[in-house]
Design a protein around this motif. Sequence first.
Motif, PDB file in Angstrom:
ATOM      1  N   UNK A   1      25.034 -11.223   2.799  1.00  0.00           N
ATOM      2  CA  UNK A   1      24.862 -10.342   1.636  1.00  0.00           C
ATOM      3  C   UNK A   1      23.677  -9.407   1.813  1.00  0.00           C
ATOM      4  N   UNK A   2      23.913  -8.121   1.515  1.00  0.00           N
ATOM      5  CA  UNK A   2      22.866  -7.117   1.638  1.00  0.00           C
ATOM      6  C   UNK A   2      23.085  -6.034   0.593  1.00  0.00           C
ATOM      7  N   UNK A   3      22.139  -5.122   0.465  1.00  0.00           N
ATOM      8  CA  UNK A   3      22.236  -4.107  -0.583  1.00  0.00           C
ATOM      9  C   UNK A   3      23.007  -2.858  -0.157  1.00  0.00           C
ATOM     10  N   UNK A   4      23.381  -2.755   1.126  1.00  0.00           N
ATOM     11  CA  UNK A   4      23.988  -1.523   1.620  1.00  0.00           C
ATOM     12  C   UNK A   4      25.504  -1.559   1.675  1.00  0.00           C
ATOM     13  N   UNK A   5      26.086  -2.567   2.322  1.00  0.00           N
ATOM     14  CA  UNK A   5      27.539  -2.584   2.483  1.00  0.00           C
ATOM     15  C   UNK A   5      28.030  -3.991   2.771  1.00  0.00           C
ATOM     16  N   UNK A   6      28.945  -4.486   1.932  1.00  0.00           N
ATOM     17  CA  UNK A   6      29.528  -5.818   2.099  1.00  0.00           C
ATOM     18  C   UNK A   6      31.035  -5.734   1.885  1.00  0.00           C
ATOM     19  N   UNK A   7      31.792  -6.401   2.728  1.00  0.00           N
ATOM     20  CA  UNK A   7      33.226  -6.500   2.503  1.00  0.00           C
ATOM     21  C   UNK A   7      33.500  -7.696   1.594  1.00  0.00           C
ATOM     22  N   UNK A   8      34.715  -7.761   1.087  1.00  0.00           N
ATOM     23  CA  UNK A   8      35.112  -8.875   0.219  1.00  0.00           C
ATOM     24  C   UNK A   8      35.763 -10.001   1.004  1.00  0.00           C
TER      25      UNK A   8
ATOM     26  N   UNK B   1      35.851  -4.783  -5.840  1.00  0.00           N
ATOM     27  CA  UNK B   1      36.952  -5.648  -6.256  1.00  0.00           C
ATOM     28  C   UNK B   1      38.070  -4.807  -6.865  1.00  0.00           C
ATOM     29  N   UNK B   2      39.087  -5.440  -7.423  1.00  0.00           N
ATOM     30  CA  UNK B   2      40.232  -4.678  -7.923  1.00  0.00           C
ATOM     31  C   UNK B   2      39.987  -4.097  -9.307  1.00  0.00           C
ATOM     32  N   UNK B   3      38.785  -4.278  -9.823  1.00  0.00           N
ATOM     33  CA  UNK B   3      38.388  -3.667 -11.081  1.00  0.00           C
ATOM     34  C   UNK B   3      37.578  -2.400 -10.837  1.00  0.00           C
ATOM     35  N   UNK B   4      36.648  -2.466  -9.864  1.00  0.00           N
ATOM     36  CA  UNK B   4      35.708  -1.354  -9.678  1.00  0.00           C
ATOM     37  C   UNK B   4      35.013  -1.441  -8.326  1.00  0.00           C
TER      38      UNK B   4
ATOM     39  N   UNK C   1      31.990  -1.547   0.374  1.00  0.00           N
ATOM     40  CA  UNK C   1      32.341  -0.703   1.522  1.00  0.00           C
ATOM     41  C   UNK C   1      32.767   0.680   1.061  1.00  0.00           C
ATOM     42  N   UNK C   2      33.694   0.745   0.114  1.00  0.00           N
ATOM     43  CA  UNK C   2      34.193   2.035  -0.377  1.00  0.00           C
ATOM     44  C   UNK C   2      33.319   2.629  -1.463  1.00  0.00           C
ATOM     45  N   UNK C   3      32.747   1.755  -2.307  1.00  0.00           N
ATOM     46  CA  UNK C   3      31.888   2.197  -3.414  1.00  0.00           C
ATOM     47  C   UNK C   3      32.608   3.185  -4.333  1.00  0.00           C
ATOM     48  N   UNK C   4      33.893   2.925  -4.575  1.00  0.00           N
ATOM     49  CA  UNK C   4      34.704   3.797  -5.417  1.00  0.00           C
ATOM     50  C   UNK C   4      34.429   3.526  -6.898  1.00  0.00           C
ATOM     51  N   UNK C   5      35.244   4.121  -7.755  1.00  0.00           N
ATOM     52  CA  UNK C   5      35.039   3.986  -9.193  1.00  0.00           C
ATOM     53  C   UNK C   5      35.945   2.951  -9.826  1.00  0.00           C
ATOM     54  N   UNK C   6      36.140   3.076 -11.133  1.00  0.00           N
ATOM     55  CA  UNK C   6      37.018   2.177 -11.867  1.00  0.00           C
ATOM     56  C   UNK C   6      38.465   2.376 -11.445  1.00  0.00           C
ATOM     57  N   UNK C   7      39.202   1.298 -11.356  1.00  0.00           N
ATOM     58  CA  UNK C   7      40.645   1.362 -11.161  1.00  0.00           C
ATOM     59  C   UNK C   7      41.325   1.397 -12.531  1.00  0.00           C
ATOM     60  N   UNK C   8      42.634   1.597 -12.547  1.00  0.00           N
ATOM     61  CA  UNK C   8      43.366   1.520 -13.815  1.00  0.00           C
ATOM     62  C   UNK C   8      43.217   0.134 -14.429  1.00  0.00           C
ATOM     63  N   UNK C   9      43.232  -0.874 -13.572  1.00  0.00           N
ATOM     64  CA  UNK C   9      43.032  -2.243 -14.052  1.00  0.00           C
ATOM     65  C   UNK C   9      41.643  -2.382 -14.672  1.00  0.00           C
ATOM     66  N   UNK C  10      40.640  -1.748 -14.053  1.00  0.00           N
ATOM     67  CA  UNK C  10      39.290  -1.788 -14.594  1.00  0.00           C
ATOM     68  C   UNK C  10      39.189  -1.118 -15.947  1.00  0.00           C
TER      69      UNK C  10
ATOM     70  N   UNK D   1      25.178  -3.522 -14.081  1.00  0.00           N
ATOM     71  CA  UNK D   1      24.428  -3.954 -12.898  1.00  0.00           C
ATOM     72  C   UNK D   1      25.370  -4.093 -11.706  1.00  0.00           C
ATOM     73  N   UNK D   2      24.941  -3.629 -10.548  1.00  0.00           N
ATOM     74  CA  UNK D   2      25.684  -3.674  -9.286  1.00  0.00           C
ATOM     75  C   UNK D   2      26.821  -2.654  -9.208  1.00  0.00           C
ATOM     76  N   UNK D   3      27.090  -1.910 -10.270  1.00  0.00           N
ATOM     77  CA  UNK D   3      28.192  -0.957 -10.236  1.00  0.00           C
ATOM     78  C   UNK D   3      27.858   0.234  -9.339  1.00  0.00           C
ATOM     79  N   UNK D   4      28.862   0.731  -8.618  1.00  0.00           N
ATOM     80  CA  UNK D   4      28.681   1.945  -7.825  1.00  0.00           C
ATOM     81  C   UNK D   4      28.414   3.129  -8.746  1.00  0.00           C
ATOM     82  N   UNK D   5      27.919   4.201  -8.189  1.00  0.00           N
ATOM     83  CA  UNK D   5      27.674   5.398  -8.999  1.00  0.00           C
ATOM     84  C   UNK D   5      28.966   5.898  -9.630  1.00  0.00           C
TER      85      UNK D   5
END
Length: 396
Positions: free
Chosen positions: A111-118, A223-226, A232-241, A258-262
């Motif tokens: 675990x680190x603050x830059x990039x982690x896979x699931x 995750x599949x919410x956000x 890794x991708x640091x994407x936004x909210x999904x429809x499920x989210x 907390x921990x949410x991507x921009x």
Amino acid sequence: MTRTTSRNLKSIGLWICGILVLSLSAFFVFAPGIVENTRNKIAVKDLPEISGEAAKLHSKLQIADMHADTLMWNRSLLKSSSRGHVDLPRLEKGNVALQVFSSVSKSPVGQNYDSNSAGSDNITLLAIAQLQPPRTWFSLLERSRYHAWKLRDDAAKSNGTLRAITNVAELEQLFKDRASGRQVTGGLFSVEGLQNLEGNIENVDVLFNDGMRMAGFTHFFDNDVAGSKHGVEKAGLTEFGEAAIRRMEALGVVLDLAHSSDETFNDAMKIVTKPVVFSHGGVKATCAVNRNLSDEQIRAVAGTGGVVGIGYWDAAICTLDVDSVVDAMEHVIKVAGIEHVGLGSDFDGATTVSWDASQLAVITQELMNRGYSDTDIGAIMGGNTLRVLREVLPAN
């Protein structure tokens, strides 16, 4: 093979089995404590002396902390422990009225603050080593449900000194009883990352019925919410989210960024209708770590009526001292106002801090040293967080 030889081999086999059983028993008894001692530490620091005036004020405050991960570890909240940062005796000594206890359902290896896979998980091994119920070993939902049960079970065994808070009526009764002189502390259940929904929106209601009243969208991975700040991708909210947000707001769950991507942060701000929190972390202006908030994000949280919780560990404040905690608080106050800052310790979250829950008066002392009024100190130490809970939680 003679009968004597056969008996000897059988005896040796039983002896070896006995040794293995004892070794495994020792592992399951001692390993979880050893692991926690290596993860939750208190740095050796000379803490500020607490004046009589500060001690008196601190004893009158309604203190609320928005994040501790104590439920992850194999110990009772009710017993005083030499491990970690939080238990009921230490909360009582620190005059904490309400502690939010979070469920960590998954944590990536390395675990680190830059990039982690699931793709990996430390908590599975911890769940097995702690001999948690087998249903928790491979289900993130059941892992969080078990953490919720631990809080309720400890509350039931506490003779009324620990209460699981799920609505505003219970919150008000907690403070009414404290005002009458009763020694009682509230615990509110949160989850850290909605990976525990396991892709099923109905599990929002399952966790709500178990007591969930605060929820972070992500932890250290997407995750599949956000998307996560550390994914890794640091994407936004999904429809499920988006659907999860709407359901949680309807039920009365405080949303935690907390921990949410921009992108997740920005997407959430477009649809939330109630105050949100950033439960634990810091601000980039005083500690330039990627998980901390920019001034624009501080203003966005405040714009909902929400609260930024300042933590006590290195990634939140960079330097492990009370000056750095209050420096971060003062920046939030400068940017957004006194009404939007609170406590977000991240106690027991595999963190190193310089004080535990029993020693929170060091923050009160530093705030007094900087000239804050009793009213403002009360707001920072818990009043602001309690205001959000009163606005968002179900009435009863």
